[in-house]
Design a protein around this motif. Structure first.
Motif: not given
Length: 270
Positions: A144-145, A147-152, A199
């Protein structure tokens, strides 16, 4: 009459003992029936829960309720480990086994399990489920962390960083040795594999849980047919049961339940 009575009493013993000349064979105990194994497992679960509750109360009094709630999984592991270490680990019967007059054996000759086999069973019963749950929860949190970092992240920064990394690798390539480059490649492969697991694990977790449930149902189906291993940890450790109580004329078996459980296993596969 008095002189003949002892002689008459000694006759059967002499025929069954030294007169026969054959050594006495060790007593072979019959295998435990399914109801006895299942009842002993239920009793052990209940007693292990009592030990776990006692450990939870001790942690609550010593460190407070917040600590007891935060470490409830570790307290459960401690309680179950204490129960099985004090019984199976020390070579004694558990309270459930003593209640049902069954005893653990590890071979078809009726020999008791070795200390290494008993410790292996305790690890399978207590530590392996705890570690699997902790590792799975950690991987999900990391995923989850990630995926959030990749979105940012922005693609421009990624391209610039990749360009800088490529330039540094090209500039440092002539000075590196083959061993260092091989080590760096292996580290890069391990890192890429870890990123791939992070992932894919959230989508793979339901399949892993279904596989575990299927393994439990299959083991239960085999237990109903063969009557040896009620739990997967005992099957993995090779520990089964024999009945050491008073012999009974009729001891029930659950083969018919194995036929009914085939449907659930086939449905899980499909």
């Amino acid at each position: 009459m008095r002189a003949g009575a002892p002689a008459g009493d000694a006759g059967p013993s002499s025929r069954g003992g030294a007169g026969s000349g054959a050594p006495a064979r060790p007593r072979r105990f019959p295998g435990a029936a399914q109801p006895e194994i299942m009842r002993a497992a239920e009793k052990d679960d209940s007693y292990a829960a009592h030990v776990t509750e006692a450990c939870r109360d001790a942690f609550r009094h010593l460190f407070g309720t917040r600590v007891a709630v935060a470490y409830q999984n570790e307290i459960k592991l401690l309680g179950q480990s204490l129960y099985y270490l004090l019984t199976t680990g020390s070579g004694q019967q558990t309270l459930g086994e003593e209640y049902c007059d069954i005893s653990q054996v590890a071979t078809f000759h009726g020999l008791p399990p070795t200390p290494a086999r008993r410790i292996l069973f305790i690890l399978y019963q207590t530590t392996v489920p705890y570690l699997a749950e902790r590792i799975s929860s950690r991987i999900v949190a990391r995923s989850i962390a990630l995926n959030e970092s990749q979105l940012g992240d922005h693609p421009e920064s990624d391209n610039s960083n990749s360009g800088i990394a490529q330039s540094t690798t090209h500039s440092d390539a002539p000075t590196r040795s083959l061993s260092v480059s091989a080590l760096s490649r292996s580290r890069g492969q391990v890192h890429a594999l870890w990123q791939w697991i992070l992932q894919k694990w959230p989508s793979m977790l339901p399949f892993a849980q279904d596989f575990i449930q299927l393994a439990i149902r299959t083991n239960l189906m085999l237990f109903y047919f063969e009557g040896l291993y009620y739990h997967l940890p005992k099957r993995a450790a090779g520990i089964r049961y024999v009945f050491i109580g008073k012999p009974m004329n009729q001891r029930p078996r659950y083969q018919i339940l194995g036929i009914f459980s085939v449907d659930s296993v086939v449905y899980s596969w499909c």
